[in-house]
Design an enzyme around this catalytic site. Structure first.
Site, short mmCIF file in Angstrom:
data_model
loop_
_atom_site.label_atom_id
_atom_site.label_comp_id
_atom_site.label_asym_id
_atom_site.label_seq_id
_atom_site.Cartn_x
_atom_site.Cartn_y
_atom_site.Cartn_z
N HIS A 27 27.22 48.94 27.36
CA HIS A 27 28.01 48.18 28.33
C HIS A 27 28.57 49.17 29.36
O HIS A 27 29.16 50.18 28.97
CB HIS A 27 29.25 47.54 27.68
CG HIS A 27 28.97 46.32 26.91
ND1 HIS A 27 28.96 45.08 27.47
CD2 HIS A 27 28.73 46.15 25.59
CE1 HIS A 27 28.73 44.18 26.52
NE2 HIS A 27 28.57 44.81 25.39
N TYR A 45 38.42 29.80 51.44
CA TYR A 45 38.65 30.62 52.63
C TYR A 45 37.61 30.32 53.71
O TYR A 45 37.93 30.11 54.87
CB TYR A 45 38.62 32.12 52.26
CG TYR A 45 38.74 33.03 53.45
CD1 TYR A 45 39.98 33.30 54.02
CD2 TYR A 45 37.60 33.59 54.04
CE1 TYR A 45 40.08 34.13 55.14
CE2 TYR A 45 37.70 34.42 55.14
CZ TYR A 45 38.94 34.69 55.68
OH TYR A 45 39.05 35.49 56.78
#
Length: 133
Positions: A65, A126
């Site tokens: 990871h 937005y």
């Protein structure tokens, strides 16, 4: 790169982060002990070379990871290709047992998710509000 939210180049302000995961071939549990330690060092070396900041890393016995921050010119595919190719070559040279257990070090696939500071919903709102300005 430093820990600030935004990075700058001469023409760009950016905040680009990815969560990347990949596995050894056949998901074999070979990333242990000295192999895991060496893999961590190799990932940090290559990251520095390609202008990649590894914010967090966890090497599990059967997968890796990474949470990374990068420049706009580094695509996720390029990053993974560089990290997997570099580490595969060196690990298989330094640990001959990996050559005998695996035809290649890594699977061809990987997982990638972009990570942002603001949500998809916030961005949509937005952009929608821009019409009314």
């Amino acid at each position: 790169m430093n820990g600030k939210r935004w990075k700058r180049s001469t023409t760009t302000v950016y905040n680009i982060s990815y969560h990347l995961i990949w596995c050894p071939k056949y998901r074999r549990k070979v990333l242990v002990d000295d192999v895991a330690k060496r893999l961590e060092k190799l990932l940090l070396q290559k990251a520095h070379e390609i202008e990649l900041e590894i914010v967090q890393m966890e090497i599990m016995p059967d997968h890796v990871h990474l949470f990374v921050k990068t420049t706009p010119t580094n695509s996720p595919h390029f990053i993974v290709q560089q990290l997997k190719g570099y580490t595969s070559r060196i690990l298989r040279q330094e640990f001959p047992s990996l050559k005998s257990r695996l035809p290649s070090m890594w699977t061809r696939s990987y997982y990638c998710e972009s990570v942002g500071h603001i949500s998809e919903e916030t961005i949509r709102k937005y952009i929608e509000k821009q019409k009314n300005k």
